[in-house]
Scaffold this active site. Structure first.
Site, PDB file in Angstrom:
ATOM      1  N   ASP A  19      43.620  47.506  47.722  1.00 43.11           N
ATOM      2  CA  ASP A  19      42.825  47.940  46.504  1.00 43.11           C
ATOM      3  C   ASP A  19      41.550  47.821  46.748  1.00 43.11           C
ATOM      4  OD1 ASP A  19      42.721  48.671  43.684  1.00 43.11           O
ATOM      5  OD2 ASP A  19      42.233  46.534  43.406  1.00 43.11           O
ATOM      6  N   ASP A  21      38.578  48.093  43.644  1.00 44.25           N
ATOM      7  CA  ASP A  21      38.014  47.372  42.483  1.00 44.25           C
ATOM      8  C   ASP A  21      38.757  45.928  42.443  1.00 44.25           C
ATOM      9  OD1 ASP A  21      35.957  49.366  41.141  1.00 44.25           O
ATOM     10  OD2 ASP A  21      37.930  50.434  41.469  1.00 44.25           O
ATOM     11  N   ASP A 192      43.960  42.586  43.540  1.00 46.06           N
ATOM     12  CA  ASP A 192      44.009  41.478  42.582  1.00 46.06           C
ATOM     13  C   ASP A 192      44.602  41.447  41.509  1.00 46.06           C
ATOM     14  OD1 ASP A 192      42.406  43.717  41.921  1.00 46.06           O
ATOM     15  OD2 ASP A 192      41.348  42.454  40.231  1.00 46.06           O
TER      16      ASP A 192
END
Length: 247
Positions: A19, A21, A192
């Protein structure tokens, strides 16, 4: 620290998908500034940064929809579609120009990516291919990766508009598997939030969760196979020689 919930057979992995961001980069301030500039342009009061940051992860259109809804005291489904379209266009234009004002790679990311490229099998060949799959629009995603010196580590950088659907739909991850010849059990998604874990689950791949970034609280309800506290822990989490030593 590496927290193993379900051991990953890391010696079999061929594809690592990150990922962006909240995983590779902290882009919160630039996203918040861009949203608030958009709200200002459409006669709305600015929102607190933490509120905007909590909307990150499901793509820029949803970020703008939720921000407009909160600023107007509306349900997101009730936001006027014409207004959303104009606001999103403004947001994208502003964000493209300001995407690197405050955005930076998390501590240890560049070092970890370099270390991962140097982990080899017994024959000395590269063990895996690395790629980025984000719900951020692809143009700013690639521009940020290039600007921060990350792009060279990845075969592909795909964004939320690279495919017909966004994460947690598995289409993007499955497309990367097909392009690299990796099977689901040879693939790990690193992110995250629960969006990344669900993307991995929906594709039959492994999931590594990061306890930093924008959505680590969601990993408690949707646990990955392995969790790490920092980007520096990626190397240990993906090293057969070290994984057995972690708790």
């Amino acid at each position: 620290m590496v927290h193993v919930i379900r051991p990953i057979p890391v010696e079999r992995l061929r594809l690592l998908v990150f990922d962006l961001d909240g995983t590779l980069i902290d882009s919160a301030q630039d996203l918040c500034n861009s949203v608030n500039e958009t709200l200002k342009a459409f006669d709305h009061e600015p929102l607190p940064d933490p509120a905007i940051a909590s909307f990150v992860g499901n793509g820029a259109p949803m970020l703008m929809r939720r921000s407009l809804a909160l600023a107007s005291n509306l349900n997101p489904d009730d936001v006027d579609e014409a207004l959303l379209g104009k606001a999103y266009e403004f947001f994208l234009k502003y964000y493209r120009e300001h995407k690197l004002d405050f955005t930076y790679a998390y501590e240890g990311v560049l070092e970890a990516l370099k270390a991962l490229t140097e982990l080899h099998d017994d024959e000395g060949a590269r063990k895996w291919t690395m790629a980025v799959l984000t719900n951020k629009p692809v143009r700013p995603a690639r521009g940020i990766c290039e600007g921060l010196g990350l792009a060279g580590y990845f075969l592909h950088i795909y964004g939320g508009d690279s495919f017909a659907v966004k994460k947690p739909d598995p289409l993007g991850l499955r497309s990367l598997m097909e392009e690299t010849g990796a099977k689901p059990e040879e693939t790990a998604m690193i992110g995250d939030s629960h969006v990344d874990v669900l993307t991995a689950r929906n594709a039959g791949a492994w999931a590594i969760g990061c306890r930093f970034g924008f959505g680590p609280q969601t990993l408690e309800e949707t646990p990955p196979d392995v969790m790490v506290d920092t980007a520096a822990d990626w190397t240990a989490a993906l090293s057969p020689a070290k994984i057995g030593l972690q708790h």
